[in-house]
Write a protein that holds these residues in place. Sequence first.
Motif, mmCIF file in Angstrom:
data_model
loop_
_atom_site.group_PDB
_atom_site.id
_atom_site.type_symbol
_atom_site.label_atom_id
_atom_site.label_comp_id
_atom_site.label_asym_id
_atom_site.label_seq_id
_atom_site.Cartn_x
_atom_site.Cartn_y
_atom_site.Cartn_z
ATOM 1 N N GLY A 65 -3.979 17.280 -0.811
ATOM 2 C CA GLY A 65 -3.266 17.440 -2.125
ATOM 3 C C GLY A 65 -1.693 16.778 -1.775
ATOM 4 N N GLY A 66 -1.497 16.278 -1.032
ATOM 5 C CA GLY A 66 -0.202 15.556 -0.742
ATOM 6 C C GLY A 66 0.972 16.381 -0.810
ATOM 7 N N PRO A 67 1.803 16.205 -1.732
ATOM 8 C CA PRO A 67 2.905 16.958 -1.755
ATOM 9 C C PRO A 67 2.859 18.349 -2.747
ATOM 10 C CG PRO A 67 3.164 15.181 -3.329
ATOM 11 C CD PRO A 67 2.035 15.029 -2.583
ATOM 12 N N ARG A 68 1.705 18.499 -3.168
ATOM 13 C CA ARG A 68 1.327 19.708 -4.042
ATOM 14 C C ARG A 68 1.416 21.082 -3.280
ATOM 15 N NH1 ARG A 68 -3.690 20.091 -5.988
ATOM 16 N NH2 ARG A 68 -3.269 22.196 -6.100
ATOM 17 N N THR A 69 2.065 22.005 -3.563
ATOM 18 C CA THR A 69 2.202 23.377 -2.779
ATOM 19 C C THR A 69 1.110 24.222 -2.983
ATOM 20 O OG1 THR A 69 3.558 24.154 -4.897
ATOM 21 C CG2 THR A 69 4.883 23.275 -3.007
ATOM 22 N N GLY A 70 0.296 23.828 -3.646
ATOM 23 C CA GLY A 70 -0.977 24.568 -3.454
ATOM 24 C C GLY A 70 -0.940 26.001 -4.284
ATOM 25 N N LEU A 71 -1.157 27.107 -3.480
ATOM 26 C CA LEU A 71 -1.379 28.344 -4.026
ATOM 27 C C LEU A 71 0.111 29.081 -4.174
ATOM 28 C CD1 LEU A 71 -4.378 29.814 -1.704
ATOM 29 C CD2 LEU A 71 -4.137 29.082 -4.120
ATOM 30 N N ILE A 72 0.932 28.750 -3.648
ATOM 31 C CA ILE A 72 2.415 29.108 -3.684
ATOM 32 C C ILE A 72 2.861 28.685 -4.902
ATOM 33 C CG2 ILE A 72 4.711 29.369 -2.773
ATOM 34 C CD1 ILE A 72 3.431 28.596 -0.215
ATOM 35 N N ILE A 73 3.175 29.581 -6.081
ATOM 36 C CA ILE A 73 3.710 29.312 -7.375
ATOM 37 C C ILE A 73 5.122 29.394 -7.335
ATOM 38 C CG2 ILE A 73 3.404 29.605 -9.699
ATOM 39 C CD1 ILE A 73 0.404 30.644 -8.649
ATOM 40 N N LEU A 74 5.906 28.551 -7.467
ATOM 41 C CA LEU A 74 7.472 28.868 -7.634
ATOM 42 C C LEU A 74 7.841 28.197 -8.836
ATOM 43 C CD1 LEU A 74 8.284 27.541 -3.720
ATOM 44 C CD2 LEU A 74 8.415 30.015 -4.682
ATOM 45 N N SER B 33 6.477 13.900 -5.151
ATOM 46 C CA SER B 33 5.720 14.266 -6.530
ATOM 47 C C SER B 33 4.269 13.585 -6.535
ATOM 48 C CB SER B 33 6.476 13.826 -7.753
ATOM 49 O OG SER B 33 6.217 12.685 -8.247
ATOM 50 N N PRO B 34 3.202 14.308 -7.160
ATOM 51 C CA PRO B 34 1.929 13.621 -6.860
ATOM 52 C C PRO B 34 1.837 12.216 -7.464
ATOM 53 C CG PRO B 34 1.898 15.885 -8.131
ATOM 54 C CD PRO B 34 3.467 15.347 -7.774
ATOM 55 N N LYS B 35 2.964 11.744 -8.145
ATOM 56 C CA LYS B 35 2.897 10.292 -8.479
ATOM 57 C C LYS B 35 3.563 9.484 -7.674
ATOM 58 C CE LYS B 35 3.271 7.922 -12.729
ATOM 59 N NZ LYS B 35 4.182 7.484 -13.937
ATOM 60 N N GLY B 36 3.118 8.310 -6.949
ATOM 61 C CA GLY B 36 3.766 7.305 -6.413
ATOM 62 C C GLY B 36 4.554 6.537 -7.243
ATOM 63 N N ILE B 37 5.156 5.456 -6.407
ATOM 64 C CA ILE B 37 6.067 4.474 -7.165
ATOM 65 C C ILE B 37 5.141 3.757 -8.247
ATOM 66 C CG2 ILE B 37 7.724 2.651 -7.051
ATOM 67 C CD1 ILE B 37 8.543 3.618 -4.411
ATOM 68 N N LEU B 38 4.173 3.099 -7.565
ATOM 69 C CA LEU B 38 3.105 2.309 -8.445
ATOM 70 C C LEU B 38 1.910 3.394 -8.503
ATOM 71 C CD1 LEU B 38 3.363 -0.805 -6.377
ATOM 72 C CD2 LEU B 38 4.156 -0.580 -8.525
ATOM 73 N N SER B 39 1.346 3.270 -9.754
ATOM 74 C CA SER B 39 0.342 4.026 -10.021
ATOM 75 C C SER B 39 -0.563 3.550 -11.426
ATOM 76 C CB SER B 39 0.741 5.632 -10.289
ATOM 77 O OG SER B 39 -0.184 6.116 -10.511
ATOM 78 N N PHE B 40 -1.814 3.340 -10.985
ATOM 79 C CA PHE B 40 -2.472 3.052 -12.165
ATOM 80 C C PHE B 40 -3.891 3.460 -12.100
ATOM 81 C CE2 PHE B 40 -1.790 -0.719 -9.788
ATOM 82 C CZ PHE B 40 -3.203 -1.036 -9.236
ATOM 83 N N ILE C 234 -4.868 7.815 -7.579
ATOM 84 C CA ILE C 234 -4.223 8.651 -6.481
ATOM 85 C C ILE C 234 -3.500 10.125 -6.981
ATOM 86 C CG2 ILE C 234 -2.902 8.853 -4.521
ATOM 87 C CD1 ILE C 234 -3.284 6.171 -4.081
ATOM 88 N N SER C 235 -2.750 9.521 -7.937
ATOM 89 C CA SER C 235 -1.804 10.602 -8.481
ATOM 90 C C SER C 235 -2.733 11.894 -9.124
ATOM 91 C CB SER C 235 -0.712 10.158 -9.637
ATOM 92 O OG SER C 235 -1.647 9.529 -10.619
ATOM 93 N N GLU C 236 -3.746 11.236 -9.960
ATOM 94 C CA GLU C 236 -4.494 12.398 -10.304
ATOM 95 C C GLU C 236 -5.325 13.301 -9.511
ATOM 96 O OE1 GLU C 236 -7.146 11.459 -13.908
ATOM 97 O OE2 GLU C 236 -5.453 9.976 -14.610
ATOM 98 N N ILE D 243 0.757 -1.122 -0.038
ATOM 99 C CA ILE D 243 0.103 0.082 -0.192
ATOM 100 C C ILE D 243 0.870 1.346 -0.146
ATOM 101 C CG2 ILE D 243 -1.800 1.338 1.264
ATOM 102 C CD1 ILE D 243 -2.628 -1.442 2.572
ATOM 103 N N ALA D 244 1.719 1.334 0.909
ATOM 104 C CA ALA D 244 2.743 2.264 1.014
ATOM 105 C C ALA D 244 3.435 2.843 -0.308
ATOM 106 C CB ALA D 244 3.864 1.911 1.835
ATOM 107 N N LEU D 245 3.568 1.774 -1.434
ATOM 108 C CA LEU D 245 4.176 2.193 -2.575
ATOM 109 C C LEU D 245 3.386 3.082 -3.358
ATOM 110 C CD1 LEU D 245 5.854 -1.113 -3.479
ATOM 111 C CD2 LEU D 245 7.136 0.791 -2.383
ATOM 112 N N PHE D 246 2.192 3.002 -3.181
ATOM 113 C CA PHE D 246 1.285 3.783 -4.065
ATOM 114 C C PHE D 246 1.200 5.253 -3.306
ATOM 115 C CE2 PHE D 246 -0.485 -0.372 -4.913
ATOM 116 C CZ PHE D 246 -0.878 -0.151 -6.153
ATOM 117 N N MET D 247 1.773 5.544 -2.186
ATOM 118 C CA MET D 247 1.739 6.838 -1.668
ATOM 119 C C MET D 247 2.585 7.792 -2.342
ATOM 120 S SD MET D 247 -0.609 6.731 0.374
ATOM 121 C CE MET D 247 -1.741 4.929 0.597
#
Lengths: 172, 567, 337, 129
Positions: free
Chosen positions: C260-269, C91-98, C162-164, C83-87
């Motif tokens: 939103g996981g690792p997404r930084t949200g409103l801060i645009i860098l 980046s928004p994408k985990g190691i496994l993702s489908f 999850i990534s999407e 399960i943890a491999l999907f987290m």
Amino acid sequence: MSDQQLLEIVKNALIKSPWVSHLNCGSCNGCDIEILAVLTPRYDVERFGIKLKGSPRHADVLLCTGSVTRSMAPRLKRIYNQMADPKFVVAVGSCATNWGVFHNCYNTLGGIDKVVPVAMYIPGCPPRPEAIVFGVYKLLLKLASLDLEKQEEKDSVSNLTQEPIRSEEVTT
Amino acid sequence: MKISMEEIKKEVKTMESRELSDQTPVLRVEPNRLLEEMRKLYDLGLTHLSTIIALQVDNKIQIDYPLSSPLNKKLAPAIFVETIVSMDKPKISTIEDIYPSAVTYEREVTDLLGVEFIGADHRDKLLLPDDFPDNLYPLRKDYTGKELQQKLDELGVGYNPTIPLKEEEDYVMAVGPQHPTHKEPIRFKFTVEGEDIKNVELRLGFNHRGIEKALEQGTWIKNLYLIERICGICSSAHQLAYVLTAEKVDKILDQVPDRAQWLRVLVSELERIHSHILWYGVLAHDGGYDYMFHITWRDREDVMDLLEMWTGNRVNYAMMTIGGVRRDIDENLRKKMIIKLKKLRKNISKHKEVMEKEKTFLARIKNVGYLSKEDAIRFGAVGPTARASNINFDLRKDVPYAAYKEIPFKVYYRSEGDVYATMAVRLDEALESVEMCLYVLENLPTGDIAIKVKTRLQEGEAHTRVEAPRGEDIHYILSDGKNAPYRHKVRAPTLANITSLMYRFKNMQVADIPMIIRSIDPCIGCMERVTFVDAKTGKTKEISGQELISKANRRYRLNEKIKIFEV
Amino acid sequence: MIIEIVKIFVFPGIAFILFMAFFSSWMVRKIVARMENRVGPPFLQPYYDMGKLLAKQRVYPHESIASIMHLMPMIQLGVAILIALFMPVYSPKGILSFDGDVYFILFLISIHGATAYFVGWASRNPYTISGAGRAVMTEISLEIPLAVSIASMGIMTKSIRISEMTEKLGISMFPRTETGEIVNKLTWLYLIPWTILIIVAIYSAIGALELSPFSAPHAETEIVHGWSTELTGADLAMTEMADMVNLFNLSALITAIFLGGPRTGLIILNLIEPWTYVIGFLFFLMKFLLVMFILSYIYVLSGRLRIDQIISALWSYFLPLSLIGMLLVLILETIGG
Amino acid sequence: MTSLIGYLSASKQALKNLFSKPVTVMFPAEHVSLPKGYRGTPVLIPEKCTLCMKCERVCPTGAILIEKLDKKNGYFTIDIGKCCYCQECEKACNFDAIHLIDKWLTASDNKEDFVTKHFVQRNGKKKEE
């Protein structure tokens, strides 16, 4: 990694994380409430990694209180047998050490060591919570100073080579 | 309606009547008239049977039934009903139909003195180990304690007993003797169906040490410390009951200085505070509310500190002595105590606020283990357990001892009858006790703290009932003028409450077990101090079908499918 | 190729997962201890515990089925790590993702309850059997509210991956024109179902982790240690480790889907690639710790409910709540979409 | 949410605890102060002892054992593994020969460590075995 190094690691891990279980073999409750008190914020033994476990199967150290009554003696033996190696018994209180105030009572057998081998005695009636912490701490110091070169001391720490056993004893 | 003591005496046909050293009336009745007279007394309002005191006098066995009434304040002091049976094959009719709580007391007497109770159907061992020899009754005067010990060692009792590896029936859940709910050894055997409790059986005796026999070997002074270790939590309550009884026997109670009596109250109330905080802390732990357990026990350390500062030990205070108390309070300590008690009062109010509001916790204790007022009276519940079932009875108020007459306090009682009510009563009582301690400290009389007492007490007999943290604690002493008691009987509050406890499991679930057991604040150490013997080794008892059915019917009728003390 | 192997075994793969698992276990214990005014365990405590348990002797009780008791804890740990491999961690994408991996994860979470049941059954002890029954009942009851709340988030973000879901969280609800104006006027109303759904998800996660108030399967004062009473040595170590990894999993899942996981949200860098990952990882960590704190906060301040109370709470309270959340999402989608 | 009111009353305290110093006494690193008059280990002052047997008679546990060799000499044994720390011996002694001191960290793996045996000589010199 050699067997020796592995044992060394196991020994260190055991010293840092002794899980205790508690058994009242016929005491007056004085020691029992002091054992419970060592968990509480004033004394907090969790900082040594000590955890009080309900199941003797999970425990490494069995804290016994009270002079063993004739009804509890077989149960004490049985609970000791249920524990997994390496295991140690600590006798808490004067009556668990050497019969104490109950020496005239016909239904008691005496100290814990009449039934199971004891690794550490903590006298006191009851011992202060710090004295209990100190007793367990001293047991750990004793473990830490074990010389793993010697066979009998090696046996007391770990049974790594031993196959899993099937216990005839079931949890009460 | 409310009948007085004089009228009671007239109603009962007695062989003779006498008084104990403490002016308690004793009504001696013929053994074959016992049942009749007891029923009459119950109907007159003496509904509470404190215990059954049995002792060997020469070649006879004397059995005393201390009766009192929790509802009629005129009858609150106990009255003894006495009967005498012969030693060989002693028999007497059971009174368990009138007083259901007598079951435990009668079985205790059977175990210890070999008295057979006619009409009672369960006569297995209650307190003694399974392999204890037959026809050996510890409290008879055949052996001294040491001789008995040697004899049992020769027989190997306790060394090689047989315990079944596994319960034979299905769906049996055993709680104890080793179980995290209950640190003390006691064994409940629950027959469960899914999560519902269908049946419960109880086995006592794991903590039975034989203190009553050992007391006969000690001296009056040595016994102080053995009595104290009946139970570590209510140690001073037992000691207080003992010293008061001994003073009554020696007729020096009115010579004990006032200051000593007030200090006795102080140590008892401090003990009550620590015991009640301990109790509701552990209740929270049983309900999985560990946060409250830690917070309450953190604040409990304050009262433990007070006791340690004064008495020199955290648990066994060794404060009482015959004729007074052992340590005085100086001005410095008094001021410190007042400051700490005020802090404690604030903390207990905080606990009360949280514990009576937290909803997940309340869901576990409300409407759990209900005990009605009628049942509480019928089964002889005492102390906070009875007060939670709407019985306004407190020995401190109704039969005052020590200095309780001079100290103002309020008795709290509630009508809910469930575990929540027992908690609320104890929370209120803890707060009230803090107030009492403050009152004692502010109004402490001056004077001596003890008088000198001889090593031998006078001949005589007396009893005292004391309100221990868990309820009524009764001590009875018969002295024959030597330096040890001839017979010392102790009945701790838990044994009185355990009968009603068994009825509380009706319609409850496995998850409620710890909360219900906790509700009476069981103290197994207290309960099992007595000596019991009887063992049926290798004998099988054959019961005919008809007998079996009648027994089953009787059990169904009396206990509503819940068996008590069937081991 | 090497990068892939490093990803699976080191970061953010197995080594990192175990580190985070031990760390979160320590965190919960420490927060609980500090709230109770205690010091709490040292940082390395979970390592010592596991080291010791792995070396201890294994004891199997009379009449028990040793192979099941040995195998099931391993399956638990394996599934937890899977399960943890999907987290999504940096980046928004985990190691496994489908596509559909959210539902795959829900399925894997329910395996935990099944294995717990088998362990309890194989131990042949009244406590373990009772604990096993409770574990399964809790698992079944919490699965549906959790699934509904995650599905509602799927509707909101129009994805089953999850990534999407992580990437689109907020963006799809706040569609902007090229000039940057928000098209949909109803977007702020999405916060109402979002609040309901995250509460349901957090409580379900507490149930899955067997913490208070849903700790009946492990109720120490009632049934000793629930279904794991008879486990010893390495077997116990495996279940304990699986519990720790699951603590990481569920906190990370809530972080990913609801925050939103690792997404930084409103801060645009505008940063070059490795730095967006570092910032993303830090943001993930912050949100993760927040969820962990909420979990331990609820855990420490509640008593343990009875199993029938747990079931009725989950079925008659949290399930309707999650359905209301879903309904609100659907209404908003219909009106605003 | 199920118990918002309950949470609020306890959570204030819990959050306060979280950011305040724990009440834990860091034993064994930190010194633990004992109150005056703490009943700790009983210790004999052999010079003062007159072997009057009073303490042995009064001891409830049999922790004190006096073996008299003759009228003036004898062995005085205290076993703190039996002692119940009741202070009766200190009270009974007319010569201030036995005291309960504030020594309490006495745990040991050997029961013999608890036994102290003194050779007592009335009006004579002390000799310890």
